[in-house]
Design a protein around this motif. Structure first.
Motif, short mmCIF file in Angstrom:
data_model
loop_
_atom_site.label_atom_id
_atom_site.label_comp_id
_atom_site.label_asym_id
_atom_site.label_seq_id
_atom_site.Cartn_x
_atom_site.Cartn_y
_atom_site.Cartn_z
N ALA A 95 74.77 72.87 73.23
CA ALA A 95 73.58 73.33 72.23
C ALA A 95 73.61 72.42 71.20
CB ALA A 95 73.98 74.54 71.67
N ARG A 96 74.77 71.96 70.37
CA ARG A 96 74.66 71.21 69.55
C ARG A 96 74.06 69.68 69.77
NH1 ARG A 96 79.53 70.85 68.30
NH2 ARG A 96 79.42 72.33 66.17
N ILE A 97 74.28 69.13 70.91
CA ILE A 97 73.71 67.91 71.44
C ILE A 97 72.13 68.16 71.56
CG2 ILE A 97 73.64 66.24 73.42
CD1 ILE A 97 76.61 66.94 73.85
N LEU A 98 71.78 69.12 71.90
CA LEU A 98 70.35 69.27 72.04
C LEU A 98 69.65 69.44 70.86
CD1 LEU A 98 70.24 71.60 75.29
CD2 LEU A 98 69.74 69.16 75.06
N ALA A 99 70.27 70.25 69.89
CA ALA A 99 69.78 70.74 68.68
C ALA A 99 69.81 69.48 67.81
CB ALA A 99 70.68 71.60 68.05
N GLN A 100 70.82 68.39 67.86
CA GLN A 100 70.75 67.31 67.10
C GLN A 100 69.81 66.44 67.32
OE1 GLN A 100 75.17 66.32 67.13
NE2 GLN A 100 75.46 67.50 65.11
N GLN A 101 69.66 66.23 68.84
CA GLN A 101 68.56 65.35 69.48
C GLN A 101 67.40 65.62 68.86
OE1 GLN A 101 68.93 64.89 73.58
NE2 GLN A 101 67.22 63.42 73.69
N ALA A 102 66.88 67.20 68.93
CA ALA A 102 65.56 67.46 68.46
C ALA A 102 65.27 67.46 66.88
CB ALA A 102 65.41 69.12 68.99
N GLU A 103 66.49 67.56 66.33
CA GLU A 103 66.38 67.23 64.79
C GLU A 103 66.08 65.63 64.60
OE1 GLU A 103 69.21 68.49 60.91
OE2 GLU A 103 70.24 67.73 62.68
N SER A 104 66.69 64.71 65.17
CA SER A 104 66.50 63.33 65.09
C SER A 104 65.23 62.92 65.40
CB SER A 104 67.59 62.75 66.01
OG SER A 104 67.14 61.32 65.81
N THR A 105 64.62 63.89 66.36
CA THR A 105 63.33 63.46 67.19
C THR A 105 62.27 63.77 65.96
OG1 THR A 105 63.90 63.73 69.46
CG2 THR A 105 61.66 64.04 68.96
N PHE A 106 62.38 64.96 65.35
CA PHE A 106 61.55 65.44 64.34
C PHE A 106 61.52 64.57 63.18
CE2 PHE A 106 62.30 69.91 66.25
CZ PHE A 106 61.31 69.82 67.35
N ASP A 107 62.76 64.26 62.73
CA ASP A 107 63.04 63.18 61.76
C ASP A 107 62.22 61.87 62.07
OD1 ASP A 107 63.98 62.66 59.03
OD2 ASP A 107 65.14 60.97 60.22
N THR A 108 62.06 61.52 63.18
CA THR A 108 61.43 60.27 63.41
C THR A 108 59.91 60.48 63.47
OG1 THR A 108 63.07 59.30 64.99
CG2 THR A 108 61.01 58.48 65.25
N ILE A 109 59.38 61.63 64.06
CA ILE A 109 58.13 61.93 64.03
C ILE A 109 58.00 62.31 62.64
CG2 ILE A 109 56.32 63.63 64.74
CD1 ILE A 109 57.82 64.03 67.29
N SER A 110 58.39 62.92 61.64
CA SER A 110 57.99 63.11 60.49
C SER A 110 57.79 61.87 59.56
CB SER A 110 59.19 63.86 59.56
OG SER A 110 59.11 65.15 60.35
N ASN A 111 58.62 60.76 59.83
CA ASN A 111 58.44 59.51 59.20
C ASN A 111 57.06 58.81 59.66
OD1 ASN A 111 60.89 59.68 57.75
ND2 ASN A 111 62.08 58.55 59.51
N GLY A 112 56.90 59.11 60.86
CA GLY A 112 55.51 58.47 61.43
C GLY A 112 54.22 59.22 61.02
N ILE A 113 54.39 60.60 60.48
CA ILE A 113 53.26 61.24 60.03
C ILE A 113 53.16 61.08 58.56
CG2 ILE A 113 52.68 63.49 59.30
CD1 ILE A 113 52.62 63.27 62.40
N VAL A 114 54.31 60.51 58.03
CA VAL A 114 53.84 60.07 56.35
C VAL A 114 53.34 58.79 56.70
CG1 VAL A 114 55.30 58.92 54.78
CG2 VAL A 114 56.35 60.72 55.85
N ARG A 115 53.39 57.89 57.62
CA ARG A 115 52.41 56.79 57.78
C ARG A 115 51.00 57.02 58.08
NH1 ARG A 115 50.75 52.06 55.66
NH2 ARG A 115 49.96 50.60 57.31
N THR A 116 51.03 58.17 58.93
CA THR A 116 49.78 58.39 59.47
C THR A 116 48.94 58.83 58.12
OG1 THR A 116 50.37 59.17 61.63
CG2 THR A 116 48.56 60.37 60.91
N ARG A 117 49.57 59.69 57.12
CA ARG A 117 48.71 60.21 56.12
C ARG A 117 48.34 58.94 55.22
NH1 ARG A 117 49.55 61.69 50.86
NH2 ARG A 117 48.14 63.32 50.16
N GLU A 118 49.39 57.91 55.25
CA GLU A 118 49.06 56.65 54.43
C GLU A 118 47.82 55.99 54.60
OE1 GLU A 118 52.56 54.67 54.16
OE2 GLU A 118 53.53 55.74 52.81
N LEU A 119 47.79 55.90 56.17
CA LEU A 119 46.47 55.18 56.72
C LEU A 119 45.36 56.00 56.88
CD1 LEU A 119 48.43 54.20 60.31
CD2 LEU A 119 47.70 52.80 58.25
N MET A 120 45.40 57.55 56.79
CA MET A 120 44.26 58.22 56.53
C MET A 120 43.75 58.23 55.13
SD MET A 120 43.35 59.01 59.33
CE MET A 120 41.75 59.59 58.94
#
Length: 283
Positions: free
Chosen positions: A70-95
Motif C-alpha cells: 500500500a505504501r508503494i502505491l500511496a507514495q507513487q500517487a503522492e508523487s504523481t499529484f505533486d508533479t501534476i500540482s506543479n504543472g497546474i501552477v504553470r497552467t495558472r501562470e499561462l492563463m
C-alpha cells in the motif's frame, strides 16, 4: 537372600530417586539447549499460548506485507499529484498571461501550445501504471487493502476522483481533460470573458490537486503509524514467546543444584533403609 532383600526395598524411595534423576536430566537439557520444553505435554498452557502467538504473528506479517504494498502505491500517487500540482501552477501562470489583452495572436498560440503539452502530460500521469503493472488510479470500485482486523485502506484514489469529478463551482464538475481543452480554446479563439472564466478553472484545478496531495500525505502517514504499531506488536510477541520458551539459565542452574542435593539426600535415605532392612533380615 537377595530376592528377600529386594522385595523389602522402599518403593517410594526408589520412585523418588527415579523422578529426581528425570528432573535432573531435563534440567540439564534446558540449560544446554536454552529451551524450557520440547514437547507440548511438558508445558501445555505455555505451548498453547506460543501456538496462539504464532498464528497472530502470521496474520500480522501479512498485514505488514500489505502495508508495504500500500505504501508503494500511496507514495507513487503522492508523487504523481505533486508533479501534476506543479504543472497546474504553470497552467495558472499561462492563463494569467493569456488574460493580458495586449498579447498578439502569435503569443497566444505559444501559450496554447504549452497548455497542450501540459494537457498531454496530465493525461499520461493520470493513466499511469503502478509498480505492479496495474492502473495506479483504478477505474470503478476502489481497491482496498487490509492492514488490520477492521481497517481497509484505499492507497490511491480512483480515476473518477482524480481526473473526472473536478469541482468547478455551483455544484458542477468537469474532467481534467475537458478543462484543459476549454482553456486552450479560450486562449486561441475565446473572448476576454472566456479567458477570465478559464482562469477560474485554473484555480479549481489548484484546489483539487492540493486537496488530493494533502489527503495522500495523510494516507502515507497513516500507513507509517500502522506499521510502527504492528512492529511493536511483533516485538511484544517475540518477548512473550522468549519468556514462555527460553530457559532462565541462572534459575535453571539453581534448580539443578537443588535437585542434586535432594537426590543425594534420597540416596542416603535409601542406603540407610537398605542397611536397616538387611540387619532386620539377618537378625
Amino acid at each position: 537372600m537377595m530376592e528377600s532383600i529386594n522385595r523389602t526395598r522402599p518403593a517410594d524411595t526408589i520412585q523418588k530417586q527415579s523422578e529426581l534423576n528425570d528432573l535432573i536430566g531435563r534440567t540439564q537439557e534446558t540449560i544446554a539447549t536454552g529451551i524450557k520444553f520440547n514437547r507440548p505435554s511438558e508445558a501445555p498452557s505455555s505451548w498453547l499460548e506460543i501456538s496462539s502467538l504464532g498464528r497472530q504473528k502470521t496474520i500480522e506479517d501479512s498485514w505488514l506485507n500489505n502495508i508495504g504494498r500500500a505504501r508503494i502505491l500511496a507514495q507513487q500517487a503522492e508523487s504523481t499529484f505533486d508533479t501534476i500540482s506543479n504543472g497546474i501552477v504553470r497552467t495558472r501562470e499561462l492563463m494569467v498571461l493569456a488574460n493580458n489583452e495586449t498579447l498578439a495572436p502569435q503569443d497566444r498560440e505559444v501559450i496554447a501550445l504549452e497548455l497542450e503539452s501540459l494537457q498531454e502530460q496530465f493525461n499520461q500521469l493520470t493513466q499511469a501504471k503502478d509498480s505492479y503493472g496495474g492502473q495506479l488510479f483504478h477505474s470503478g470500485d476502489p481497491i482496498q487493502i487490509r492492514i488490520d482486523t477492521d481497517i481497509l485502506l484505499t492507497p490511491a484514489p480512483t480515476q473518477q476522483a482524480v481526473s473526472q469529478d473536478i469541482d468547478i463551482g455551483g455544484g458542477a464538475t468537469e474532467s481534467l481533460d475537458q478543462i484543459m481543452t476549454n482553456m486552450i480554446a479560450a486562449v486561441r479563439t475565446g473572448t476576454p470573458a472566456d479567458r477570465s472564466q478559464q482562469l477560474d478553472r485554473a484555480e479549481s484545478l489548484t484546489d483539487h490537486f492540493s486537496n488530493l496531495l494533502a489527503s495522500q500525505g495523510l494516507m502515507v502517514n497513516r500507513l507509517d503509524e500502522q506499521e510502527d504499531r504492528l512492529e511493536l506488536s511483533q516485538l511484544s510477541f517475540i518477548e512473550r514467546r522468549s519468556n514462555l520458551e527460553n530457559t532462565d539459565i541462572a534459575e535453571a542452574i539453581s534448580r539443578f543444584q537443588s535437585l542434586l542435593v535432594n537426590l543425594e539426600a534420597a540416596q542416603r535415605l535409601y542406603a540407610q533403609s537398605e542397611r536397616t532392612s538387611l540387619i532386620s533380615l539377618i537378625g
